[in-house]
Design a protein around this motif. Structure first.
Motif, PDB file in Angstrom:
ATOM      1  N   GLU A   9      19.095 -48.302  23.784  1.00  0.00           N
ATOM      2  CA  GLU A   9      18.172 -47.614  24.675  1.00  0.00           C
ATOM      3  C   GLU A   9      17.267 -46.679  23.878  1.00  0.00           C
ATOM      4  OE1 GLU A   9      17.759 -48.027  27.996  1.00  0.00           O
ATOM      5  OE2 GLU A   9      19.127 -49.718  27.703  1.00  0.00           O
ATOM      6  N   PRO A  10      16.027 -46.497  24.311  1.00  0.00           N
ATOM      7  CA  PRO A  10      15.119 -45.597  23.576  1.00  0.00           C
ATOM      8  C   PRO A  10      15.631 -44.169  23.594  1.00  0.00           C
ATOM      9  CG  PRO A  10      14.162 -46.259  25.683  1.00  0.00           C
ATOM     10  CD  PRO A  10      15.368 -47.111  25.479  1.00  0.00           C
ATOM     11  N   ARG A  11      15.481 -43.497  22.467  1.00  0.00           N
ATOM     12  CA  ARG A  11      15.866 -42.089  22.348  1.00  0.00           C
ATOM     13  C   ARG A  11      14.670 -41.167  22.511  1.00  0.00           C
ATOM     14  NH1 ARG A  11      21.095 -43.309  23.061  1.00  0.00           N
ATOM     15  NH2 ARG A  11      22.026 -44.403  21.269  1.00  0.00           N
ATOM     16  N   LEU A  12      13.491 -41.715  22.296  1.00  0.00           N
ATOM     17  CA  LEU A  12      12.277 -40.896  22.389  1.00  0.00           C
ATOM     18  C   LEU A  12      11.675 -41.023  23.777  1.00  0.00           C
ATOM     19  CD1 LEU A  12      10.596 -41.829  18.973  1.00  0.00           C
ATOM     20  CD2 LEU A  12      12.129 -39.918  19.467  1.00  0.00           C
ATOM     21  N   GLN A  13      11.257 -39.893  24.323  1.00  0.00           N
ATOM     22  CA  GLN A  13      10.613 -39.864  25.634  1.00  0.00           C
ATOM     23  C   GLN A  13       9.173 -39.389  25.476  1.00  0.00           C
ATOM     24  OE1 GLN A  13      12.197 -41.038  28.361  1.00  0.00           O
ATOM     25  NE2 GLN A  13      13.933 -41.478  26.986  1.00  0.00           N
ATOM     26  N   SER A  14       8.264 -40.131  26.086  1.00  0.00           N
ATOM     27  CA  SER A  14       6.852 -39.762  25.995  1.00  0.00           C
ATOM     28  C   SER A  14       6.601 -38.457  26.747  1.00  0.00           C
ATOM     29  CB  SER A  14       5.994 -40.878  26.583  1.00  0.00           C
ATOM     30  OG  SER A  14       4.633 -40.515  26.554  1.00  0.00           O
ATOM     31  N   VAL A  15       5.952 -37.515  26.062  1.00  0.00           N
ATOM     32  CA  VAL A  15       5.595 -36.230  26.680  1.00  0.00           C
ATOM     33  C   VAL A  15       4.150 -36.250  27.152  1.00  0.00           C
ATOM     34  CG1 VAL A  15       5.293 -33.755  26.247  1.00  0.00           C
ATOM     35  CG2 VAL A  15       7.294 -34.962  25.331  1.00  0.00           C
TER      36      VAL A  15
END
Length: 353
Positions: A262-268
């Motif tokens: 699963e992606p760990r980075l979240q778009s801000v």
């Protein structure tokens, strides 16, 4: 955010068997005669690999019957090497070709090298190719006992597993490496992460260690499955700028392994005025930014454009806590991201190296 790789990524379906298996080994020695004898003796032990032809700078075509005479005339000192090229190239009745070369005068002193290449034919079995890999490992072990070996590689060519970072002391997706404690300390901030990345010490002589991994597979999805986490562990542990991140060549049968997690980075968000793309990241212990996420960021930085088509000059990753940023910083900084974290007072701090 929709993660995607660069458009130029190749997705050709290719057979799992390698186009070739390549072995290279470099040793410090001025006695090329002894080195050549050691290599040739190891090569011709299996009857299936009997030498059929050889050539050198003074002989266009020799036979297996006169190879020993040719070796006995090779130089055993720098002075005896003269100024011309010194080498032997040979074929076998199997699928292997090889060469041995002498470099008597370099800035780092004289060295000799061996190159063996197995070019599979349709009749070659997987077992035969795996056996060749083990023979290469055995040859490298023997050379380490006799000489100062300073580098070695054993890798599949055009056999996939080409979508991982190239880390210090390891040639791409090589099955083997030769190094020592001092070199690992010089090139890794956390040398223990290197030593624990799936390696077995096959041989150790005079502080030089011959490392081997996954010798029973040839390449392809299974090999990628075995090495991908270790490659990223080494990349995170390496010193700044020592790891190479090329555009990954992901084949269809490798996509599941390459894109797992699963992606760990979240778009801000995106700042149009600054052309800045920002992501946040929160990790639990043992979790890491996914490798495919790093490559997706690399694509954005290389192209100067986000997946949405926005122009991008800066990619910023903000971690919730410092320990998260410290663990994940190296690949992100190496590819050109800016890494930030919140400190205990809730202030943003940047990590620059």
């Amino acid at each position: 955010m929709k993660w995607r790789m660069p458009d130029k990524r190749k997705m050709k379906a290719e057979p799992s068997r390698p186009k070739a298996i390549i072995f290279n080994c470099h040793v410090k020695t001025s006695d090329f005669r002894r080195f050549a004898s050691c290599v040739i003796e190891a090569v011709r032990v299996p009857s299936s690999l009997a030498l059929t032809r050889w050539q050198g700078p003074d002989r266009a075509s020799g036979t297996s019957q006169d190879i020993d005479a040719a070796i006995s005339s090779l130089p055993d000192t720098v002075e005896a090497a003269g100024d011309g090229p010194v080498y032997l190239e040979f074929d076998t009745k199997g699928s292997m070709i090889g060469s041995i070369k002498f470099r008597p005068r370099t800035e780092d002193g004289p060295f000799s090298s061996a190159n063996l290449r197995w070019v599979p034919e349709q009749r070659d079995t997987v077992q035969a190719m795996v056996a060749f890999q083990h023979r290469c490992l055995s040859l490298c072990m023997e050379l380490l006992r006799e000489f100062v070996v300073y580098s070695a590689e054993l890798r599949p060519e055009a056999a996939k597993a080409l979508c991982v970072p190239e880390v210090p002391l390891v040639s791409g997706n090589s099955h083997i490496a030769v190094t020592n404690l001092a070199e690992a300390a010089e090139l890794y901030d956390n040398p223990d992460a290197f030593w624990n990345a799936g390696w077995e010490i096959a041989e150790e002589q005079n502080e030089q260690r011959l490392l081997a991994r996954d010798m029973d597979v040839l390449g392809g999805p299974e090999y990628l499955e075995r090495i991908i986490d270790h490659q990223w562990a080494m990349a995170r542990a390496a010193k700044p700028g020592e790891t190479i991140y090329d555009t990954p060549d992901v084949h269809p049968e490798e996509a599941k392994t390459f894109n797992r997690g699963e992606p760990r980075l979240q778009s801000v968000g995106y700042s149009e005025n600054e052309q800045l793309l920002e992501y946040s990241c929160v990790l639990e212990k043992g979790e890491h930014v996914q490798g495919w996420e790093v490559y997706a960021l690399l694509a954005i930085i290389q192209q100067g454009r986000s997946a949405e088509g926005w122009p991008v000059k800066t990619v910023r990753i903000v971690f919730l806590e410092q320990w998260m940023a410290e663990e994940e910083k190296r690949p992100l900084l190496d590819i050109g991201c800016h890494v930030w974290h919140y400190d205990g007072d809730g202030e943003l701090k940047e990590i620059v190296e």
